[in-house]
Design an enzyme around this catalytic site. Structure first.
Site, PDB file in Angstrom:
ATOM      1  N   ASN A  10     -15.468  94.615 -16.889  1.00 30.01           N
ATOM      2  CA  ASN A  10     -14.255  93.732 -16.898  1.00 30.01           C
ATOM      3  C   ASN A  10     -12.801  94.859 -17.626  1.00 30.01           C
ATOM      4  O   ASN A  10     -13.131  95.162 -18.689  1.00 30.01           O
ATOM      5  CB  ASN A  10     -14.289  92.623 -17.569  1.00 30.01           C
ATOM      6  CG  ASN A  10     -13.221  91.596 -17.905  1.00 30.01           C
ATOM      7  OD1 ASN A  10     -12.026  92.064 -18.323  1.00 30.01           O
ATOM      8  ND2 ASN A  10     -13.361  90.414 -17.583  1.00 30.01           N
ATOM      9  N   HIS A  13      -8.751  94.194 -20.882  1.00 28.20           N
ATOM     10  CA  HIS A  13      -8.291  94.431 -22.189  1.00 28.20           C
ATOM     11  C   HIS A  13      -7.640  95.811 -22.007  1.00 28.20           C
ATOM     12  O   HIS A  13      -6.837  96.190 -23.172  1.00 28.20           O
ATOM     13  CB  HIS A  13      -9.334  94.377 -23.130  1.00 28.20           C
ATOM     14  CG  HIS A  13      -9.690  92.959 -23.426  1.00 28.20           C
ATOM     15  ND1 HIS A  13      -8.994  92.011 -23.733  1.00 28.20           N
ATOM     16  CD2 HIS A  13     -10.911  92.450 -23.413  1.00 28.20           C
ATOM     17  CE1 HIS A  13      -9.616  90.730 -23.680  1.00 28.20           C
ATOM     18  NE2 HIS A  13     -10.735  91.237 -23.417  1.00 28.20           N
ATOM     19  N   HIS A  46      -9.636  88.770 -14.854  1.00 28.04           N
ATOM     20  CA  HIS A  46      -9.396  87.374 -15.199  1.00 28.04           C
ATOM     21  C   HIS A  46      -7.843  87.447 -14.931  1.00 28.04           C
ATOM     22  O   HIS A  46      -7.146  87.578 -16.044  1.00 28.04           O
ATOM     23  CB  HIS A  46      -9.810  86.925 -16.425  1.00 28.04           C
ATOM     24  CG  HIS A  46      -9.650  85.448 -16.715  1.00 28.04           C
ATOM     25  ND1 HIS A  46     -10.420  84.943 -17.897  1.00 28.04           N
ATOM     26  CD2 HIS A  46      -9.235  84.486 -16.138  1.00 28.04           C
ATOM     27  CE1 HIS A  46      -9.967  83.514 -17.747  1.00 28.04           C
ATOM     28  NE2 HIS A  46      -9.215  83.370 -16.686  1.00 28.04           N
ATOM     29  N   ARG A  48      -5.427  85.116 -15.801  1.00 29.99           N
ATOM     30  CA  ARG A  48      -5.114  83.778 -16.670  1.00 29.99           C
ATOM     31  C   ARG A  48      -3.786  83.241 -16.280  1.00 29.99           C
ATOM     32  O   ARG A  48      -3.064  84.098 -15.839  1.00 29.99           O
ATOM     33  CB  ARG A  48      -5.016  84.194 -18.115  1.00 29.99           C
ATOM     34  CG  ARG A  48      -6.530  84.352 -18.801  1.00 29.99           C
ATOM     35  CD  ARG A  48      -6.271  84.473 -20.156  1.00 29.99           C
ATOM     36  NE  ARG A  48      -7.829  84.485 -20.755  1.00 29.99           N
ATOM     37  CZ  ARG A  48      -8.135  83.189 -21.223  1.00 29.99           C
ATOM     38  NH1 ARG A  48      -7.376  82.283 -21.303  1.00 29.99           N
ATOM     39  NH2 ARG A  48      -9.350  83.133 -21.714  1.00 29.99           N
ATOM     40  N   ARG A  52      -1.454  86.836 -19.894  1.00 33.64           N
ATOM     41  CA  ARG A  52      -1.431  87.547 -21.055  1.00 33.64           C
ATOM     42  C   ARG A  52      -2.160  88.909 -20.948  1.00 33.64           C
ATOM     43  O   ARG A  52      -1.653  89.870 -21.782  1.00 33.64           O
ATOM     44  CB  ARG A  52      -2.369  86.755 -22.068  1.00 33.64           C
ATOM     45  CG  ARG A  52      -3.796  86.813 -22.059  1.00 33.64           C
ATOM     46  CD  ARG A  52      -4.610  86.112 -23.306  1.00 33.64           C
ATOM     47  NE  ARG A  52      -4.525  84.788 -23.321  1.00 33.64           N
ATOM     48  CZ  ARG A  52      -5.469  83.965 -23.952  1.00 33.64           C
ATOM     49  NH1 ARG A  52      -6.353  84.588 -24.364  1.00 33.64           N
ATOM     50  NH2 ARG A  52      -5.131  82.565 -23.875  1.00 33.64           N
ATOM     51  N   GLU A  73     -11.954  86.500 -11.915  1.00 37.50           N
ATOM     52  CA  GLU A  73     -12.242  85.222 -12.654  1.00 37.50           C
ATOM     53  C   GLU A  73     -10.983  84.502 -12.474  1.00 37.50           C
ATOM     54  O   GLU A  73      -9.910  84.786 -12.686  1.00 37.50           O
ATOM     55  CB  GLU A  73     -12.598  85.893 -14.177  1.00 37.50           C
ATOM     56  CG  GLU A  73     -14.013  86.261 -14.158  1.00 37.50           C
ATOM     57  CD  GLU A  73     -13.896  86.810 -15.639  1.00 37.50           C
ATOM     58  OE1 GLU A  73     -13.184  86.404 -16.624  1.00 37.50           O
ATOM     59  OE2 GLU A  73     -15.145  87.261 -15.860  1.00 37.50           O
ATOM     60  N   THR A 104     -12.725  83.224 -22.878  1.00 37.67           N
ATOM     61  CA  THR A 104     -13.365  82.155 -22.490  1.00 37.67           C
ATOM     62  C   THR A 104     -14.319  81.435 -23.264  1.00 37.67           C
ATOM     63  O   THR A 104     -15.279  82.093 -23.572  1.00 37.67           O
ATOM     64  CB  THR A 104     -13.967  82.485 -21.032  1.00 37.67           C
ATOM     65  OG1 THR A 104     -12.813  83.302 -20.408  1.00 37.67           O
ATOM     66  CG2 THR A 104     -14.356  81.228 -20.269  1.00 37.67           C
ATOM     67  N   GLU A 154     -22.776  82.235 -13.008  1.00 40.87           N
ATOM     68  CA  GLU A 154     -22.891  83.316 -14.065  1.00 40.87           C
ATOM     69  C   GLU A 154     -23.218  82.584 -15.288  1.00 40.87           C
ATOM     70  O   GLU A 154     -22.459  81.698 -15.716  1.00 40.87           O
ATOM     71  CB  GLU A 154     -21.445  84.004 -14.115  1.00 40.87           C
ATOM     72  CG  GLU A 154     -21.315  85.281 -15.388  1.00 40.87           C
ATOM     73  CD  GLU A 154     -20.375  86.049 -15.324  1.00 40.87           C
ATOM     74  OE1 GLU A 154     -19.798  86.402 -14.277  1.00 40.87           O
ATOM     75  OE2 GLU A 154     -19.851  86.402 -16.588  1.00 40.87           O
ATOM     76  N   HIS A 194     -20.497  87.700 -21.244  1.00 37.02           N
ATOM     77  CA  HIS A 194     -19.510  87.546 -22.453  1.00 37.02           C
ATOM     78  C   HIS A 194     -20.266  87.822 -23.617  1.00 37.02           C
ATOM     79  O   HIS A 194     -21.102  87.506 -24.225  1.00 37.02           O
ATOM     80  CB  HIS A 194     -19.467  85.955 -22.251  1.00 37.02           C
ATOM     81  CG  HIS A 194     -17.913  85.566 -23.184  1.00 37.02           C
ATOM     82  ND1 HIS A 194     -17.939  85.618 -24.389  1.00 37.02           N
ATOM     83  CD2 HIS A 194     -16.824  85.289 -22.505  1.00 37.02           C
ATOM     84  CE1 HIS A 194     -16.607  85.388 -24.525  1.00 37.02           C
ATOM     85  NE2 HIS A 194     -15.852  85.225 -23.330  1.00 37.02           N
TER      86      HIS A 194
HETATM   87  N1  PXP Z   1     -17.804  87.143 -17.700  1.00 42.21           N
HETATM   88  C1  PXP Z   1     -16.575  85.883 -17.995  1.00 42.21           C
HETATM   89  C2  PXP Z   1     -17.008  84.836 -16.824  1.00 42.21           C
HETATM   90  C3  PXP Z   1     -15.822  86.224 -18.760  1.00 42.21           C
HETATM   91  O1  PXP Z   1     -14.769  85.180 -18.845  1.00 42.21           O
HETATM   92  C4  PXP Z   1     -15.722  87.237 -19.770  1.00 42.21           C
HETATM   93  C5  PXP Z   1     -14.499  87.474 -20.380  1.00 42.21           C
HETATM   94  O2  PXP Z   1     -13.363  87.675 -19.913  1.00 42.21           O
HETATM   95  C6  PXP Z   1     -16.692  88.181 -19.449  1.00 42.21           C
HETATM   96  C7  PXP Z   1     -17.639  87.915 -18.570  1.00 42.21           C
HETATM   97  C8  PXP Z   1     -16.593  89.509 -20.238  1.00 42.21           C
HETATM   98  O3  PXP Z   1     -16.701  89.066 -21.456  1.00 42.21           O
HETATM   99  P1  PXP Z   1     -16.416  90.455 -22.519  1.00 42.21           P
HETATM  100  O4  PXP Z   1     -14.981  90.747 -22.466  1.00 42.21           O
HETATM  101  O5  PXP Z   1     -16.639  89.577 -23.801  1.00 42.21           O
HETATM  102  O6  PXP Z   1     -17.247  91.293 -22.242  1.00 42.21           O
END
Ligand code: PXP
Length: 244
Positions: A10, A13, A46, A48, A52, A73, A104, A154, A194
């Protein structure tokens, strides 16, 4: 054949840092390409409602140019469904979304939102998109997800990631393992994510039926010191070691 669990990286960030200054760098698309080169099996973003971090342009370019699946996402809103159908990611993961949250916070309440989710899942599936639902590891949520006919869920690993003491951690792992088993029996593919990081990911790997982990924050955080390629390689190594 590589039997290791798949890694979805992901890159939200990377975009968070870009958006902090409204610059064009660092580019999450460039990060995604490097992550794929380093072994990422998929890229997750994601989009949003408050934009952001990830922007429409990022998803557009990723969907057009990436050689691995893009997992978008998104909240279950008409605007997001239209956007997804237009950009055609291979996968969409429907997540709950609140403006005030830092990230999330919980899974979807599929039991309660079933009637709203049904047409959305059907519409995305009709467009050829693989739909997954981000849910807490509970029997009712899994049963409700199965009735929607989605191919994938998931599991939210946040409670496990936040657990401080070993007893709590192992009880959360058991919950995730039981939920995975139930979901597999219901013919669902099970992914998880997550709050996973280089320290806590190993215990998750004991759940052998999990197909994919989506990990963002920990990889991007490590990348600040090692670069994104090494951060992805180190996570891939942990996943591969567990498979051997
Ligand atoms: N899976 C989902 C559905 C999420 O919303 C997120 C955060 O965007 C992640 C995985 C990844 O989480 P993390 O950034 O804490 O690894």
């Amino acid at each position: 054949m590589d039997s290791a669990i798949r890694l979805g990286v992901n890159v939200d960030h990377v975009a968070t840092i870009r958006q902090a200054r409204g610059t064009s760098y660092p580019d999450p698309v460039e990060a995604a390409f490097i992550a794929v080169e380093a072994g990422a099996d998929g890229i997750t973003v994601h989009l949003r409602e408050d934009r952001r971090h990830i922007q429409e342009r990022d998803v557009n370019v990723l969907c057009k140019e990436l050689s691995v699946p893009v997992n978008l996402e998104m909240a279950a809103t008409p605007a997001m469904v239209e956007f997804a159908i237009q950009v055609e990611p291979q996968k969409c993961c429907i997540v709950p979304e609140k403006r005030q949250e830092l990230t999330t916070e919980g899974g979807l309440d599929v039991c309660r939102a079933r009637n709203d989710l049904a047409p959305i899942c059907a519409r995305l599936a009709d467009a050829g998109i693989e739909v997954s639902l981000f849910i807490e590891p509970g029997a009712e949520q899994i049963a409700a997800a199965a009735t929607l006919g989605v191919p994938v869920i998931e599991l939210h690993t946040g409670a496990y990631a936040e657990a401080q003491d070993p007893e709590r951690q192992s009880s959360e792992i058991n919950k995730l393992a039981e939920a995975t088993e139930l979901a597999v029996q219901a013919n669902l593919q099970v992914n998880a994510g997550h709050g996973l990081n280089y320290e806590n990911v190993t215990s998750i790997l004991s759940i052998s039926s999990l197909m994919e982990l989506n990990i963002g924050h920990a990889i991007v955080a490590r990348a600040m010191f090692t670069g994104i390629a090494q951060a992805v390689e180190e996570m891939k190594l942990l996943l591969r070691n567990s498979a051997s």
